[in-house]
Design an enzyme around this catalytic site. Structure first.
Site, short mmCIF file in Angstrom:
data_model
loop_
_atom_site.label_atom_id
_atom_site.label_comp_id
_atom_site.label_asym_id
_atom_site.label_seq_id
_atom_site.Cartn_x
_atom_site.Cartn_y
_atom_site.Cartn_z
N HIS A 1 2.45 51.80 41.47
CA HIS A 1 2.15 52.21 42.85
C HIS A 1 1.70 53.66 42.93
O HIS A 1 1.76 54.27 44.00
CB HIS A 1 3.37 51.96 43.75
CG HIS A 1 3.70 50.50 43.90
ND1 HIS A 1 4.97 50.02 44.11
CD2 HIS A 1 2.90 49.39 43.86
CE1 HIS A 1 4.93 48.69 44.19
NE2 HIS A 1 3.69 48.30 44.05
N ALA B 1 13.07 50.54 42.95
CA ALA B 1 13.71 51.58 43.76
C ALA B 1 15.17 51.83 43.38
O ALA B 1 15.65 52.96 43.43
CB ALA B 1 13.64 51.19 45.23
N VAL C 1 7.31 55.97 42.70
CA VAL C 1 6.23 56.96 42.76
C VAL C 1 6.79 58.37 42.56
O VAL C 1 6.11 59.36 42.80
CB VAL C 1 5.47 56.89 44.10
CG1 VAL C 1 4.78 55.53 44.25
CG2 VAL C 1 6.37 57.16 45.29
N THR D 1 15.04 46.36 40.80
CA THR D 1 13.96 45.79 41.59
C THR D 1 14.34 44.39 42.04
O THR D 1 14.92 43.63 41.26
CB THR D 1 12.62 45.77 40.82
OG1 THR D 1 11.69 44.93 41.53
CG2 THR D 1 12.78 45.23 39.41
#
Ligand code: ZN
Length: 243
Positions: free
Chosen positions: A111, A12, A93, A185
């Site tokens: 994901h 992220a 994503v 991450t």
């Protein structure tokens, strides 16, 4: 002799400069708001049309389709352009690595992707853009055009397993690469996180670029705590130069 394979595992933190918050991490948006977690939990989503309606509205409001790649995404694309063999394993994503110019076949989306939707009954796929257009046109819970089944984002919701084929390919990359860069991450969400350990066990040089400590820092040849937007381009340039 070919150039060494560089694997980049992105989380992220790589997309926060693009205005996308951390959803899934231990302290992510889904975890902090109980109401939000339900919207991305498979059983609740399938059981309750009201959950699905709220979930589509949330997708619309997050505006993920409008997000643009940032310096970190561009740095990974530049690495591939420089002729370095690259594989991207991403927990994100948002599809921003591909938008930045990384070949889609070089990106493994652990994901899934929020840029597509898939039918939970017949597996037909279409775009998130189309689903959101149907929402805007007055369909609060757009169904599958082919079979009428429930549509879901083509992401891995809580309660769903990672695609075993994608995970298998990611494991193979982790075992086969010479350099493994884990960036943005916390390396706390399994099984994606264990890829860093697998890479190190198989002899890759592990680099960790993350603001906070991770469980794999001790295995790394280098840990970088600087902001990703400047640290990742500098690191990848060095790797491209030194091989
Ligand atoms: Zn269908």
């Amino acid at each position: 002799m070919g150039r060494p394979l560089v694997a980049v595992l992105s989380g992220a933190g790589v997309s926060t400069d693009s205005g996308i918050p951390d959803y899934r991490g231990p302290n992510g948006l889904w975890r902090r708001e109980p109401g939000a977690e339900k919207l991305v939990t498979y059983d609740a989503y399938m059981a309750d049309p009201e959950v699905r309606r709220a979930s589509w509205r949330m997708r619309r409001d997050l505006g993920l389709l409008n997000a643009r790649p940032n310096a970190a995404h561009r740095a990974v694309a530049d690495l591939e352009r420089a002729g370095v063999p690259v594989r991207v394993l991403t927990q994100n994503v948002d599809g921003l690595h591909q938008l930045a110019g990384v070949s889609p076949r070089k990106v493994l989306e652990l994901h899934g992707t929020a840029r597509a939707v898939r039918c939970t009954r017949c597996a037909a796929r279409s775009t998130m853009a189309e689903a959101l257009e149907r929402l805007a046109a007055g369909e609060p819970d757009p169904d599958c055009r082919s079979c009428g089944g429930v549509l879901q984002p083509a992401t891995v919701m809580f309660g769903q397993r990672l695609d075993p084929e994608v995970l298998g390919q990611a494991m193979a990359v982790a075992k086969g690469c010479e350099v493994f860069v884990a960036v943005g991450t916390s390396l706390q969400v399994q099984p994606a996180a264990s890829l860093a350990g697998i890479a190190a066990e198989h002899g890759a040089r592990l680099f960790v670029v993350n603001a906070e400590p991770t469980p794999y820092d001790a295995l790394a040849v280098e840990v970088v705590r600087e902001p990703i937007g400047t640290a990742l381009p500098a690191l990848l340039e060095r790797i491209a130069r030194e091989g």
